[in-house]
Design a protein around this motif. Structure first.
Motif, PDB file in Angstrom:
ATOM      1  N   ARG A 172       0.828  -1.213   0.000  1.00 34.79           N
ATOM      2  CA  ARG A 172       0.000   0.000   0.000  1.00 34.79           C
ATOM      3  C   ARG A 172       0.859   1.258   0.000  1.00 34.79           C
ATOM      4  NH1 ARG A 172      -4.714  -1.007  -2.051  1.00 34.79           N
ATOM      5  NH2 ARG A 172      -5.601  -2.919  -1.176  1.00 34.79           N
ATOM      6  N   ILE A 173       1.799   1.330   0.936  1.00 34.56           N
ATOM      7  CA  ILE A 173       2.552   2.581   1.085  1.00 34.56           C
ATOM      8  C   ILE A 173       3.551   2.789  -0.048  1.00 34.56           C
ATOM      9  CG2 ILE A 173       2.274   2.549   3.583  1.00 34.56           C
ATOM     10  CD1 ILE A 173       5.178   1.618   3.801  1.00 34.56           C
ATOM     11  N   PHE A 176      -0.972   5.911  -3.866  1.00 35.36           N
ATOM     12  CA  PHE A 176      -1.057   6.133  -2.418  1.00 35.36           C
ATOM     13  C   PHE A 176      -0.116   7.248  -1.995  1.00 35.36           C
ATOM     14  CE2 PHE A 176       0.191   5.364   1.962  1.00 35.36           C
ATOM     15  CZ  PHE A 176      -1.013   5.083   2.595  1.00 35.36           C
ATOM     16  N   VAL A 177       1.128   7.204  -2.498  1.00 32.78           N
ATOM     17  CA  VAL A 177       2.123   8.216  -2.135  1.00 32.78           C
ATOM     18  C   VAL A 177       1.700   9.595  -2.627  1.00 32.78           C
ATOM     19  CG1 VAL A 177       4.507   8.969  -2.462  1.00 32.78           C
ATOM     20  CG2 VAL A 177       4.009   6.537  -2.109  1.00 32.78           C
ATOM     21  N   THR A 206      -1.275  10.856  -0.644  1.00 30.98           N
ATOM     22  CA  THR A 206      -0.910  11.142   0.748  1.00 30.98           C
ATOM     23  C   THR A 206      -0.389  12.566   0.897  1.00 30.98           C
ATOM     24  OG1 THR A 206      -0.420   8.825   1.216  1.00 30.98           O
ATOM     25  CG2 THR A 206       0.577  10.471   2.661  1.00 30.98           C
ATOM     26  N   TYR A 236     -11.151   3.150   3.481  1.00 29.88           N
ATOM     27  CA  TYR A 236     -10.250   2.020   3.697  1.00 29.88           C
ATOM     28  C   TYR A 236     -10.971   0.689   3.565  1.00 29.88           C
ATOM     29  CZ  TYR A 236      -7.245   5.754   5.328  1.00 29.88           C
ATOM     30  OH  TYR A 236      -6.512   6.918   5.388  1.00 29.88           O
ATOM     31  N   THR A 258      -1.174   5.346   8.888  1.00 29.43           N
ATOM     32  CA  THR A 258       0.046   6.056   8.474  1.00 29.43           C
ATOM     33  C   THR A 258      -0.298   7.266   7.615  1.00 29.43           C
ATOM     34  OG1 THR A 258       1.297   3.979   8.493  1.00 29.43           O
ATOM     35  CG2 THR A 258       2.244   5.821   7.263  1.00 29.43           C
ATOM     36  N   GLN A 259      -1.195   7.060   6.667  1.00 28.29           N
ATOM     37  CA  GLN A 259      -1.607   8.157   5.794  1.00 28.29           C
ATOM     38  C   GLN A 259      -2.289   9.262   6.597  1.00 28.29           C
ATOM     39  OE1 GLN A 259      -4.883   7.479   2.918  1.00 28.29           O
ATOM     40  NE2 GLN A 259      -3.440   8.116   1.330  1.00 28.29           N
ATOM     41  N   TRP A 271      -1.166  13.142   6.925  1.00 32.53           N
ATOM     42  CA  TRP A 271      -2.082  14.237   6.590  1.00 32.53           C
ATOM     43  C   TRP A 271      -2.104  15.287   7.693  1.00 32.53           C
ATOM     44  CZ3 TRP A 271      -6.899  11.061   4.558  1.00 32.53           C
ATOM     45  CH2 TRP A 271      -6.664  10.689   3.245  1.00 32.53           C
TER      46      TRP A 271
END
Length: 430
Positions: A15-16, A21-22, A25, A197, A240-241, A245
């Motif tokens: 995911r990360i 995603f990056v 984010t 999510y 994490t996201q 944020w």
């Protein structure tokens, strides 16, 4: 347990490391801050816009009493006939023309007042204008009956009710709005995170099922481990996201406001408009500080975990039961409905009566409790109510995970057949 850890790590890293995603984010806080700045800037422009209003006062009793307000100018056009005054206002693109005719009685005059404009004026402007004209006519009527207006004005008394709870803490009149804001924001954010999510989990299951990767994976791990690994791994990526944020968005917002100073005009304008004195502002700050911020934060995290696992399990089961994202539409409405119901109950019931029967019941129902209870907590909820709500929620989470795992185990290897609710019920018996 080792297999579960490997799956969680795999899901989290995949995911990360995903480019989308990056990008989102770091791009999402930029977009949000830009929107806040744009709204503040447009609000300041809207507040600074000057309104020029023509007044055609045939009775000659109202115009002198119309005091020029901030950003509003009244021009006397009574020397013109009505048609010429209307054409003049239209040609010069003024805000509008207020027409006050003559009448034998004030009642007759007040019923024939008109406002001519190219577009309908704002309700706030009209309401303020109606109050002014009503005040002028009321004073005139009192003077005609021989009443001394100065005596009436001096006899008026202003009452400012102070609010204090039984423990002696003083609060402001805005206390309920502060609680409403914090509770509503927490509930709405929770709903958005669950949907975002949860959909990630569902898409991940569909993607692996479509690519037939899952056939290889389940040869080494149990289906329930695979499902839980996806849910936990995606949740960790989401957390994490979320923290990125908050940190990046706060730094960006502080930097932009410090450089451009956009907030100064809007805040000063709002302070002038609301005329909040120092005492009221201090009470407002006290209201914020008296909120159970620690309880709200902890409750948000716990209810997020419970609500996320509850709905993500359902999303994972739906993803395993279908072959493409298009086929999920028949199952999505029953999933979204409780979340939307929780939001509506929160805003229309909790805010009005946070301890009422409707708000209390929906704060115990597991599909709506994460949202409704979060909205109730700022208003003060007994610890045992929260404990009962959490107990029911997590008991339901374990039940739903068990049911979702049975559907996931069968559906993950099922291809070429559209699943129905009847079919899903059969899978629960396997």
């Amino acid at each position: 347990m080792r297999n579960l850890q490997l799956i969680i790590k795999r899901e989290y890293l995949s995911r990360i490391r995903n480019k989308t995603f990056v990008v989102m984010t770091f791009l999402s806080p930029v977009i949000m801050v830009a929107m806040v700045m744009l709204i503040a800037y447009l609000t300041s422009l809207n507040n600074d816009e000057e309104k020029i209003v023509g007044v055609h006062d045939v009775s000659n009793i109202v115009y002198d009493q119309l005091q020029e307000q901030e950003n509003t100018v009244y021009l006397n056009l009574s020397y013109l006939d009505l048609r010429t005054a209307i054409d003049s206002v239209d040609k010069k693109e003024y805000y509008g023309l207020l027409y006050i005719p003559s009448g034998e009685t004030d009642a007759e005059l007040s019923s024939h007042v008109e406002f001519f404009a190219k577009e309908a004026p704002s309700n706030f402007f009209l309401s303020d204008l109606e109050q002014k004209i009503s005040g002028v006519l009321s004073n005139r009527k009192l003077e005609n009956t021989g009443v001394n207006l100065a005596t009436i004005e001096n006899s008026k008394a202003q009452v400012n009710i102070k609010i204090e709870n039984f423990s002696g803490q003083t609060t402001s009149k805005m206390a309920s709005y502060v609680k409403m804001f914090f509770g509503g924001a927490a509930g709405y954010l929770l709903m958005m995170f669950i949907i975002i999510y949860g959909n990630m989990v569902m898409r991940s299951v569909i993607e692996e099922k479509t690519n037939r990767i899952v056939e290889i994976i389940i040869s080494s791990v149990k289906p329930i481990q695979l499902m839980l690994g996806k849910i936990v791994g995606t949740s960790l990526a989401g957390i994490t996201q979320f923290f990125i944020w908050i940190i990046f968005g706060s730094i960006l917002l502080f930097s932009v406001t410090a450089i451009f100073g956009i907030e100064s005009t809007s805040i000063q304008g709002q302070a002038a408009a609301t005329a909040i004195n120092q005492d009221e502002m201090q009470l407002f700050i006290n209201d914020v500080l008296q909120l159970p911020l620690g309880t709200i934060t902890v409750a948000f995290l716990i209810y997020f975990i419970g609500g996320y696992f509850l709905y993500s399990s359902i999303y994972a089961a739906i993803g395993a039961a279908v072959d493409s994202e298009t086929d999920t539409q028949q199952f999505m409405f029953p999933v979204i409905l409780p979340l939307m119901l929780g939001i509506y109950v929160g805003f229309f019931s909790v805010i009005e009566n946070p301890h009422g029967i409707v708000a209390t019941i929906f704060s115990y129902i597991p599909l709506t409790s994460p949202i409704v209870m979060l909205m109730r907590i700022p208003f003060g909820v007994a610890w045992w109510e929260v404990l009962i709500s959490l107990s029911i929620l997590f008991a339901t989470v374990f039940l739903v995970i068990w049911m979702a795992a049975k559907i996931y185990r069968v559906g993950i290897l099922m291809y070429g057949k559209k699943a129905s609710y009847k079919e899903l019920f059969k899978w629960l018996k396997y």
